[in-house]
Design an enzyme around this catalytic site. Structure first.
Site, PDB file in Angstrom:
ATOM      1  N   HIS A  54      51.679   7.780  60.415  1.00  0.00           N
ATOM      2  CA  HIS A  54      50.883   8.564  61.111  1.00  0.00           C
ATOM      3  C   HIS A  54      51.759  10.066  61.383  1.00  0.00           C
ATOM      4  O   HIS A  54      53.114   9.764  61.573  1.00  0.00           O
ATOM      5  CB  HIS A  54      50.722   8.084  62.565  1.00  0.00           C
ATOM      6  N   ASP A  61      43.083   3.607  61.769  1.00  0.00           N
ATOM      7  CA  ASP A  61      42.208   3.174  60.841  1.00  0.00           C
ATOM      8  C   ASP A  61      42.545   1.697  60.098  1.00  0.00           C
ATOM      9  O   ASP A  61      41.371   1.121  59.604  1.00  0.00           O
ATOM     10  CB  ASP A  61      42.159   4.196  59.437  1.00  0.00           C
TER      11      ASP A  61
HETATM   12  C1  SDX Z   1      44.073   9.497  61.057  1.00  0.00           C
HETATM   13  O1  SDX Z   1      46.498  13.389  63.206  1.00  0.00           O
HETATM   14  C2  SDX Z   1      45.804  12.229  63.914  1.00  0.00           C
HETATM   15  O2  SDX Z   1      45.605  12.128  64.882  1.00  0.00           O
HETATM   16  C3  SDX Z   1      44.834  11.614  62.583  1.00  0.00           C
HETATM   17  C4  SDX Z   1      43.984  10.217  63.389  1.00  0.00           C
HETATM   18  C5  SDX Z   1      43.048  10.791  64.284  1.00  0.00           C
HETATM   19  O3  SDX Z   1      42.884   9.822  65.437  1.00  0.00           O
HETATM   20  O4  SDX Z   1      42.481  11.913  64.096  1.00  0.00           O
HETATM   21  O5  SDX Z   1      45.107   9.645  64.015  1.00  0.00           O
HETATM   22  C6  SDX Z   1      43.338   9.629  62.252  1.00  0.00           C
HETATM   23  O6  SDX Z   1      43.546  10.322  60.139  1.00  0.00           O
HETATM   24  C7  SDX Z   1      44.857   8.228  61.063  1.00  0.00           C
HETATM   25  C8  SDX Z   1      45.697   8.538  59.280  1.00  0.00           C
HETATM   26  C9  SDX Z   1      44.821   7.901  58.574  1.00  0.00           C
HETATM   27  N1  SDX Z   1      45.351   8.040  57.215  1.00  0.00           N
HETATM   28  C10 SDX Z   1      45.872   6.843  56.456  1.00  0.00           C
HETATM   29  O7  SDX Z   1      46.218   5.894  56.763  1.00  0.00           O
HETATM   30  C11 SDX Z   1      46.308   7.515  55.019  1.00  0.00           C
HETATM   31  C12 SDX Z   1      47.760   6.833  54.773  1.00  0.00           C
HETATM   32  N2  SDX Z   1      48.693   7.473  55.476  1.00  0.00           N
HETATM   33  C13 SDX Z   1      49.650   8.575  54.863  1.00  0.00           C
HETATM   34  O8  SDX Z   1      48.971   9.275  53.742  1.00  0.00           O
HETATM   35  C14 SDX Z   1      50.344   9.418  55.847  1.00  0.00           C
HETATM   36  O9  SDX Z   1      50.994   8.503  56.857  1.00  0.00           O
HETATM   37  C15 SDX Z   1      49.642  10.265  56.813  1.00  0.00           C
HETATM   38  C16 SDX Z   1      48.979  11.244  56.033  1.00  0.00           C
HETATM   39  C17 SDX Z   1      48.838   9.591  57.802  1.00  0.00           C
HETATM   40  C18 SDX Z   1      50.768  11.043  57.667  1.00  0.00           C
HETATM   41  O10 SDX Z   1      51.536  11.622  56.641  1.00  0.00           O
HETATM   42  P1  SDX Z   1      52.686  12.881  56.798  1.00  0.00           P
HETATM   43  O11 SDX Z   1      53.026  12.812  58.184  1.00  0.00           O
HETATM   44  O12 SDX Z   1      52.682  13.961  56.109  1.00  0.00           O
HETATM   45  O13 SDX Z   1      53.733  11.648  56.289  1.00  0.00           O
HETATM   46  P2  SDX Z   1      54.580  11.890  54.957  1.00  0.00           P
HETATM   47  O14 SDX Z   1      53.557  11.608  53.934  1.00  0.00           O
HETATM   48  O15 SDX Z   1      55.614  12.899  55.136  1.00  0.00           O
HETATM   49  O16 SDX Z   1      55.493  10.368  54.758  1.00  0.00           O
HETATM   50  C19 SDX Z   1      56.601  10.185  55.487  1.00  0.00           C
HETATM   51  C20 SDX Z   1      57.183   9.227  54.789  1.00  0.00           C
HETATM   52  C21 SDX Z   1      57.221   9.228  53.221  1.00  0.00           C
HETATM   53  O17 SDX Z   1      58.335   8.590  52.604  1.00  0.00           O
HETATM   54  P3  SDX Z   1      59.365   9.307  51.612  1.00  0.00           P
HETATM   55  O18 SDX Z   1      58.542   9.794  50.730  1.00  0.00           O
HETATM   56  O19 SDX Z   1      59.999  10.352  52.552  1.00  0.00           O
HETATM   57  O20 SDX Z   1      60.371   8.152  51.292  1.00  0.00           O
HETATM   58  O21 SDX Z   1      56.564   7.956  55.165  1.00  0.00           O
HETATM   59  C22 SDX Z   1      55.938   7.328  53.879  1.00  0.00           C
HETATM   60  C23 SDX Z   1      55.972   8.538  52.733  1.00  0.00           C
HETATM   61  O22 SDX Z   1      56.057   8.028  51.553  1.00  0.00           O
HETATM   62  N3  SDX Z   1      54.596   7.089  54.020  1.00  0.00           N
HETATM   63  C24 SDX Z   1      53.864   5.999  53.660  1.00  0.00           C
HETATM   64  C25 SDX Z   1      52.732   5.837  54.146  1.00  0.00           C
HETATM   65  N4  SDX Z   1      52.664   7.039  55.229  1.00  0.00           N
HETATM   66  C26 SDX Z   1      53.789   7.682  55.190  1.00  0.00           C
HETATM   67  N5  SDX Z   1      54.269   5.339  52.667  1.00  0.00           N
HETATM   68  C27 SDX Z   1      53.110   4.335  52.000  1.00  0.00           C
HETATM   69  N6  SDX Z   1      52.092   4.308  52.609  1.00  0.00           N
HETATM   70  C28 SDX Z   1      51.721   5.120  53.471  1.00  0.00           C
HETATM   71  N7  SDX Z   1      50.533   5.058  54.160  1.00  0.00           N
END
Ligand code: SDX
Length: 372
Positions: free
Chosen positions: A258, A309
């Site tokens: 998140h 989610d």
């Molecule tokens: C919702 O904003 C809100 O409030 C949204 C929400 C709401 O109520 O409206 O909470 C609802 O949208 C929840 C999120 C649902 N989406 C997912 O579950 C999709 C999977 N999650 C990721 O894509 C990610 O965590 C996000 C998009 C939710 C957040 O992305 P960020 O803040 O841009 O984080 P990032 O991509 O910069 O990741 C930081 C690190 C990375 O590692 P490194 O590459 O630096 O080593 O964390 C890792 C990422 O690779 N990472 C994940 C991951 N989420 C972050 N690695 C694997 N799987 C994941 N899900």
């Protein structure tokens, strides 16, 4: 500057507060802790709180519930639309299209008095479940089941979807899920709605922007992807291998991570986990068992924690909701937050227009075609 406006305060709001305190996520709607609201309130009461800013008195809640129930039915033009859309249309595209059509039927579409804004908000909150349930019945060749005034918001949706009155457990589960999805500060879809509102676009245009934004798999679309993952993993024993492979390939595990709850668990996920466990004991245990195995492996291999989610998927599966309706359930909850933010933006507005840092070429000399 971090990509994705990370950490940028884009506006002030009185609608919800997210804060990380001593490694815990605090989420409050209008100052009330989400844990209290999830356990003690109802979606109707939370929608009232988000829209009006205070918990309703008994008679106010009673009147609000009746107002919503009386607005559930759809205009015949919308029912016509639902019967003419191709049956393969994603239910979120149906919701977005129906919202736009509702706007064209509203002779006061551009009236933005507080009373009219609240009127539009109540209409959308009341009609979202009916649009979703009607479309699902029509696309599966069944007769639509008109809404009933007797049931609450969550129960009436499950009734329109299946034709049977839900159990108290199912009604309470969906009601709590809708409360937990109702609002979450400046998430992408709410921000989209506020940007549209800041241009003084009408309420329907703002909600179409929000509905379209929610569909992305990095946002509300994640729950449907989580269900796909649960089906692919198919057994708790296969979870660790599945997660390990995905992380080694640098792929995202849907339902984890998140932007705001960095390195801590989404407080909503904790509540949904308990709900999913309770439902699984009365329904299909495997989805929750697989979810738990995936969560353990995701934490073990990358310290990933579930977001709102993740456990929603096994909650919805145990409520008998089809996978491609999961995002619609999210929207059925979030419509209260979206409309509250649109109204807050209208009432204290300045056009939202940030700048971009230019990183392209500069001062290039124009060459005629013959010289290119
Ligand atoms: C919702 O904003 C809100 O409030 C949204 C929400 C709401 O109520 O409206 O909470 C609802 O949208 C929840 C999120 C649902 N989406 C997912 O579950 C999709 C999977 N999650 C990721 O894509 C990610 O965590 C996000 C998009 C939710 C957040 O992305 P960020 O803040 O841009 O984080 P990032 O991509 O910069 O990741 C930081 C690190 C990375 O590692 P490194 O590459 O630096 O080593 O964390 C890792 C990422 O690779 N990472 C994940 C991951 N989420 C972050 N690695 C694997 N799987 C994941 N899900």
């Amino acid at each position: 500057m971090k990509d994705g406006l990370e950490g940028v305060i884009a506006c002030e709001t009185k609608i919800s507060r997210i804060e990380l305190v001593d490694g815990k996520g605090i989420l409050e709607y209008r100052g009330y802790d989400i844990r209290d609201l999830a356990r003690k309130s109802s979606y109707e009461e939370v929608a009232y709180l988000l829209l009006y800013g205070e918990l309703p008195k008994r008679y106010e809640l009673q009147d609000f519930k009746i107002e919503l129930a009386e607005r559930r039915e759809l205009p015949p033009q919308i029912i016509g639309l639902l019967t003419h859309l191709p049956p393969y249309t994603h239910p979120m595209v149906v919701l977005r299209t129906s919202t736009s059509y509702l706007g064209s039927l509203d002779k006061k579409i551009d009236v933005k008095t507080r009373e009219e804004n609240l009127n539009k908000a109540k209409n959308l909150i009341a009609k979202f479940p009916t649009i979703i349930a009607y479309y699902h019945r029509i696309r599966t060749g069944k007769n639509v089941i008109p809404p009933t005034l007797e049931l609450g918001h969550a129960a009436n949706f499950l009734y329109m979807l299946s034709g049977e009155e839900p159990s108290r457990t199912a009604e309470r589960a969906l009601d709590m899920d809708l409360i937990l999805h109702a609002e979450h500060e400046l998430n992408a879809s709410t921000f989209a709605a506020r940007i549209a509102a800041s241009t003084l676009a009408d309420m329907y245009a703002c909600i179409v922007a929000a509905t379209g934004t929610l569909m992305g798999p990095l946002h509300g679309g994640a729950a449907q992807e989580v269900m796909k993952m649960l089906r692919e993993v198919a057994s708790p024993r296969r979870a660790e291998e599945y997660v390990k492979k995905k992380i080694e390939k640098g792929e995202r595990i849907m339902g984890f991570g998140h932007r705001v709850y960095r390195g801590i668990i989404d407080p909503r996920a904790e509540l949904l986990k308990r709900l999913a466990k309770k439902l699984s004991m009365e329904g299909v245990p495997r989805w929750f068992e697989i979810s738990e195995a995936i969560a353990k492996a995701a934490y073990r291999y990358k310290r990933l924690l579930p977001n709102v989610d993740f456990y929603s998927a096994s909650v919805y599966a145990n409520l008998g909701i089809p996978d491609d309706l999961f995002i619609n359930i999210f929207a059925m909850g979030r419509i209260a937050g979206w409309t509250a933010h649109v109204i807050e933006q209208y009432e204290n507005n300045r056009l939202i227009r940030p700048r971009a840092k230019y990183v392209g070429d500069k001062d290039k000399k124009y060459k005629p075609l013959t010289e290119r």
